[in-house]
Design an enzyme around this catalytic site. Sequence first.
Site, PDB file in Angstrom:
ATOM      1  N   LYS A  81       0.787  -1.254  -0.098  1.00 14.13           N
ATOM      2  CA  LYS A  81       0.117  -0.065  -0.019  1.00 14.13           C
ATOM      3  C   LYS A  81       0.958   1.264  -0.083  1.00 14.13           C
ATOM      4  CE  LYS A  81      -3.884   2.158   2.567  1.00 14.13           C
ATOM      5  NZ  LYS A  81      -4.743   2.083   3.911  1.00 14.13           N
ATOM      6  N   SER A 156      -9.646   2.135   2.935  1.00 13.19           N
ATOM      7  CA  SER A 156      -8.718   2.882   1.939  1.00 13.19           C
ATOM      8  C   SER A 156      -7.608   2.185   1.063  1.00 13.19           C
ATOM      9  CB  SER A 156      -7.767   4.053   2.865  1.00 13.19           C
ATOM     10  OG  SER A 156      -6.959   3.339   3.828  1.00 13.19           O
ATOM     11  N   SER A 180      -9.794   0.001   7.292  1.00 15.27           N
ATOM     12  CA  SER A 180      -9.205   0.196   5.788  1.00 15.27           C
ATOM     13  C   SER A 180      -8.580  -1.181   5.155  1.00 15.27           C
ATOM     14  CB  SER A 180      -8.182   1.255   5.832  1.00 15.27           C
ATOM     15  OG  SER A 180      -8.922   2.408   5.594  1.00 15.27           O
TER      16      SER A 180
END
Length: 490
Positions: A81, A156, A180
Site C-alpha cells: 500500500k 482506503s 481500511s
Amino acid sequence: MSKPSNSLHDMSVAELAAGLKARRFSALETAQHFLARAQADRSGSFLAFNPEATLAQAQASDARLAAGTGGPLEGVPLGHKDIFVTRDFVTTAGSKMLEGYRSPFDATVVTRLADAGMVTLGKLNCDEFAMGSGNENSAYGAVNNPWDTSRVPGGSSGGSAAAIAARLVPAATGTDTGGSIRQPASFCGITGIKPTYGRASRYGMIAYASSLDQGGPMARSAEDCALLLSAMCGPDPDRDSTSLDVPAEDFSAKLNDDLSGLRIGIPKEFFGEGLVADVRTAVDGALAELTRLGATLVPISLPRTELAIPVYYIIAPAEASSNLSRYDGVKFGHRAKSYSDLESMYKRSRAEGFGSEVKRRIMTGTYVLSHGYYDAYYLQAQKIRRMIAQDFKDAFGQCDVIAGPVAPTVAWEIGQNAGDPVADYLADIFTLPASLAGLPGLSVPAGFGAHNMPVGLQLIGNYFQEARLLNVAHRLQQVSDVHLRKPEGV
Ligand code: GLN
C-alpha cells in the site's frame, strides 16, 4: 482447500513459496509474470513500479534459494500500500502533496517482509493519506473493483484489495485505522487482518491517526495472511514507541485447530436496521457453516456501536490535523511555485497539495482540538472510546470471538457518494468499534450479495487473538470455496 493450479497468478502464497523452494520455477520468472500482468492492468490499482529493483530483488532471491538460505517466503511477490515508505519505489500516500517522493528508508514492515524473502512488485493505490472508504479520495484516481468495474473496491486499501482479487499480486500490505484492511477485503472477496494495535511497527507507515493506525496483510486466504502476518509482527522499540513488547508469533501454527465448543458472540447492534438483507443472508450463511464446524452462537451486546462513528470522526481527524502539520512545503513534499512570504508559501503549498477530504479532516480536527471545544468534543470522545473498549471486555466474558458483517452493504458505484462524505463515514459503522478498542479484526469472504458482489464476514478477537481469528477463517475456507472464486475475465 487450496487447489494446486498451473498458472503462477492463481497460486496461493503458500503454493508459490513451496514451488520456489522446490525450484519448480524461479523467483525471476515469477516476478516477471506478475509484473507483466500488473503493468498491463488498467484498473488503477498500481501507482508505481520499478522493474529494475523488482527484478534485482528476484535475482537475489534466486541466489538464496540456490544456496538453500532462503527465508520462509523467499521469492514470493507482493505489493505495498502506498502508505508504506519504500526506498526503491516512489511513495505518495495517494496525495499530490507527496508526488514523486522517494523515502531515504524502508518502513519496518517492508524490511521485515523483504527479510522473509518477499519481492516487491510495486506500490498500490489508496485513499489520500488513508482517509476514505472507497479509494475515491486518491489524488491519482479511483480503482475499479474487479467484480464490477463500475464499483469501488472499498478503501482506503482499495488498490491492495483489487490487485489481489484480479490476481495481479498474491498478497499485499494494507493499513487499517478504522476499517481500511477489512472493508476493502470484504468488497473484493479476499481475506485481510488488522492485528492488535501495536503488533506491527508503524515506523515508515505514513501517519493518519497514530493511536489507531495499524498495518496488516491482505491475501486470498487466511492461510496466506497468517504467513505474511508472522513475518510482519514483532517489537520495534527503537523506532515505534507504541510497538508492543510481544514476540513475533507463528500465526500458522493453530490454523487447523478444532472449532468444537468455540463461542461466537453475535452483537445484536451489528444486525439491526442498517444492515441490508442481502449482506445479512451471506453473513448468516457463513455463521451457519461455522456452527456446523462445532461453534455455538451466543447473543451479545455492544451497546455503544453507534457512538463509534462520531467518536472516531472526532479522534481520527484530531490526530490527523496534528500529523499532517508536517507538510508545510519546507521539509519535503509539494511546495507552491509562487508565493510572497513564508506564510503564503505554507498556505499555498497546503492548499495545492491536499485534496478536499484531507482538508475537511484537518479543519474538523483543528476545530475539535481548539480552545473552548476541546472538552466538549475531543475529551468527551476519548471517554466514550474507553467505554467502547469496556463493552468489548464485557463481551469477551461471554464469548471467544465476535462475528458480524464488515459493512452494511456491498461495494457501491463509483461516484455514488460524491459530495456526501457522511455517507462514506456511516458505512464504517461495523469496523470502527474494534479499531477504537485496538482489537484485532479480520474479514473473510462469506458469500455474495446484491449485484453478485462479494460480502465479508468480520471476526473480532480479544487482544493478541490473531491466531484464533485466522484459525476460524481457515476452517471456514476449508469447507467453503467462496475465496477461490474469480471475477469474470480474470
Ligand atoms: N474510512 C475510515 C476513514 O476514512 C477508515 C480509513 C482507514 O482505516 N484508514 O477514516
